[in-house]
Design a protein around this motif. Sequence first.
Motif, PDB file in Angstrom:
ATOM      1  N   GLY A  74       0.928  -0.969   0.004  1.00 38.27           N
ATOM      2  CA  GLY A  74      -0.031  -0.011   0.065  1.00 38.27           C
ATOM      3  C   GLY A  74       0.877   1.476  -0.262  1.00 38.27           C
ATOM      4  N   TRP A 101       2.896  15.339   1.439  1.00 40.26           N
ATOM      5  CA  TRP A 101       2.959  14.411   1.213  1.00 40.26           C
ATOM      6  C   TRP A 101       2.838  14.498   2.925  1.00 40.26           C
ATOM      7  CZ3 TRP A 101       2.255  11.338  -1.734  1.00 40.26           C
ATOM      8  CH2 TRP A 101       2.958  11.248  -2.850  1.00 40.26           C
ATOM      9  N   CYS A 147       6.693  14.905   8.180  1.00 41.14           N
ATOM     10  CA  CYS A 147       7.020  13.871   7.150  1.00 41.14           C
ATOM     11  C   CYS A 147       8.827  14.931   6.875  1.00 41.14           C
ATOM     12  CB  CYS A 147       7.070  14.565   5.692  1.00 41.14           C
ATOM     13  SG  CYS A 147       7.511  14.260   3.900  1.00 41.14           S
ATOM     14  N   THR A 151      10.251  15.409  -0.253  1.00 41.07           N
ATOM     15  CA  THR A 151      10.539  14.750  -1.466  1.00 41.07           C
ATOM     16  C   THR A 151      10.181  16.231  -2.655  1.00 41.07           C
ATOM     17  OG1 THR A 151       9.722  13.093  -0.641  1.00 41.07           O
ATOM     18  CG2 THR A 151      10.615  12.592  -3.176  1.00 41.07           C
ATOM     19  N   SER A 174      11.981   9.158   1.376  1.00 37.49           N
ATOM     20  CA  SER A 174      12.542  10.253   0.628  1.00 37.49           C
ATOM     21  C   SER A 174      14.347  10.212   1.396  1.00 37.49           C
ATOM     22  CB  SER A 174      12.535  11.652  -0.094  1.00 37.49           C
ATOM     23  OG  SER A 174      11.511  12.351   1.080  1.00 37.49           O
ATOM     24  N   GLN A 194      10.259   2.465  -3.084  1.00 38.93           N
ATOM     25  CA  GLN A 194      11.398   3.527  -4.169  1.00 38.93           C
ATOM     26  C   GLN A 194      11.774   4.313  -4.279  1.00 38.93           C
ATOM     27  OE1 GLN A 194       8.149   3.560  -2.738  1.00 38.93           O
ATOM     28  NE2 GLN A 194       7.055   5.332  -3.159  1.00 38.93           N
ATOM     29  N   LYS A 195      11.780   5.436  -2.941  1.00 37.40           N
ATOM     30  CA  LYS A 195      12.845   6.133  -3.713  1.00 37.40           C
ATOM     31  C   LYS A 195      14.595   6.111  -3.862  1.00 37.40           C
ATOM     32  CE  LYS A 195       8.504   8.526  -3.867  1.00 37.40           C
ATOM     33  NZ  LYS A 195       8.116   9.145  -2.776  1.00 37.40           N
TER      34      LYS A 195
HETATM   35  C1  LIG Z   1       6.810   9.461  -2.580  1.00 38.70           C
HETATM   36  C2  LIG Z   1       6.586   9.214  -1.359  1.00 38.70           C
HETATM   37  C3  LIG Z   1       5.318   9.523  -0.215  1.00 38.70           C
HETATM   38  C4  LIG Z   1       4.001   8.305  -1.169  1.00 38.70           C
HETATM   39  O1  LIG Z   1       4.447   7.043  -1.899  1.00 38.70           O
HETATM   40  P1  LIG Z   1       3.608   5.871  -1.990  1.00 38.70           P
HETATM   41  O2  LIG Z   1       4.943   4.633  -2.071  1.00 38.70           O
HETATM   42  O3  LIG Z   1       3.334   6.229  -3.577  1.00 38.70           O
HETATM   43  O4  LIG Z   1       2.331   6.075  -1.304  1.00 38.70           O
HETATM   44  C5  LIG Z   1       4.899   9.357   0.638  1.00 38.70           C
HETATM   45  N1  LIG Z   1       5.831  10.523   1.295  1.00 38.70           N
HETATM   46  C6  LIG Z   1       6.752  10.656   1.267  1.00 38.70           C
HETATM   47  C7  LIG Z   1       7.661  11.536   1.599  1.00 38.70           C
HETATM   48  C8  LIG Z   1       7.563  10.509  -0.184  1.00 38.70           C
HETATM   49  O5  LIG Z   1       8.002  10.689  -0.783  1.00 38.70           O
END
Ligand SMILES: *Cc1c(COP(=O)(O)O)cnc(C)c1O
Length: 360
Positions: A74, A101, A147, A151, A174, A194-195
């Motif tokens: 998710g 975010w 956060c 990002t 990130s 994925q970051k």
């Molecule tokens: C990319 C990102 C998200 C969202 O990530 P998803 O895996 O697409 O839900 C949330 N928070 C930050 C800081 C992000 O860089």
Amino acid sequence: MSRVYNFSAGPAVLPEEVLLEAQEEMMDYRGCGMSVMEMSHRSKMFDTIIEEAEADFRELANISDDYAVLFLQGGASLQFAAVPMNLMKNRVADYIVTGQWAKKAWQEAALFGKANKIASSEDKTFSYIPDCSDLPVSEDADYVYICENNTIYGTKYWKLPNTKGKLLVADVSSCFLSEPFDINNYGILYGGVQKNIGPAGMVIAVVRKDLITDDCLPGTPTMMKYKTQADNGSMYNTPNCYCIYICGKVFKWLKKMGGLSVMKERNEKKAKLLYDYLDSSKLFHGTVVKEDRSLMNVPFVTGDADMDAKFVKAATAAGFENIKGHRTVGGMRASIYNAMPYEGVEALVNFMKEFEKENA
Ligand SMILES: *Cc1c(COP(=O)(O)O)cnc(C)c1O
């Protein structure tokens, strides 16, 4: 084979060694005659993969037994709901809104209770981190949320907020594993992988064990309870097996590189090269206040949208991919995560210098 320098904010560049190893193991993973994608998540083979991934992650980030490490699906976005569902006992939480975010997380929390925005940097398009030394933290707040690395805007908390004794929850998507961190400062720390770590579709949540209880908000789905995931070793249902496998390889790569303090030095060196040039350039400039600059995401502009577009086009043609800024900010953004080599940033800076000369 030709590889570009990929400055994407996510999904993003991965270490070439990891990709090559995965390629090598694609058809026949260590003599089992199938790929990791094809194997049962209940197999011995996969058990070893997930156990090693967790152990290597714990070692890298120095995570004690007081915390559970969960590999969840998710993405980071589902954690925006999971956090209040698991923690909002008083139905009150305080949010510091330093970008999109954080704002999304704050809005999601408002579905479940009173989500207070106790500070924000939206007045200056999120170009700074507010002073968080003496915020009006709510008496009955279940947690304070940040956060940590923004990002889209390219800011980072270099000092954590004073939560006045309340639990801190942080989205570190990130900046995950870009430098050492002390997990004891957090109740929950989570990041989409994925970051800076692996393929898309998974989030790693590090949750203090005393926060993992059955006492969630009424109606919390089984899958959303940290307890379900912790009790089942992140395998209540079929996990994102291939992603766990690749993340595991990245953890081993990070260990081989020398660990998180070495990564921090490398990341500082890369970021300095780019920021120093931006500070000296007459054409380009950074968009955030210096003290709050991120080491991972570097947004910059020329101040002229046509010139920005010209630069993005020229850079892309020269093999610098995904350099266009986020659609809400415009301009450019270079994401220079762990796997971006120094040479990539050096090549970009040299290209920018040439472009500046030609467009003076
Ligand atoms: C990319 C990102 C998200 C969202 O990530 P998803 O895996 O697409 O839900 C949330 N928070 C930050 C800081 C992000 O860089």
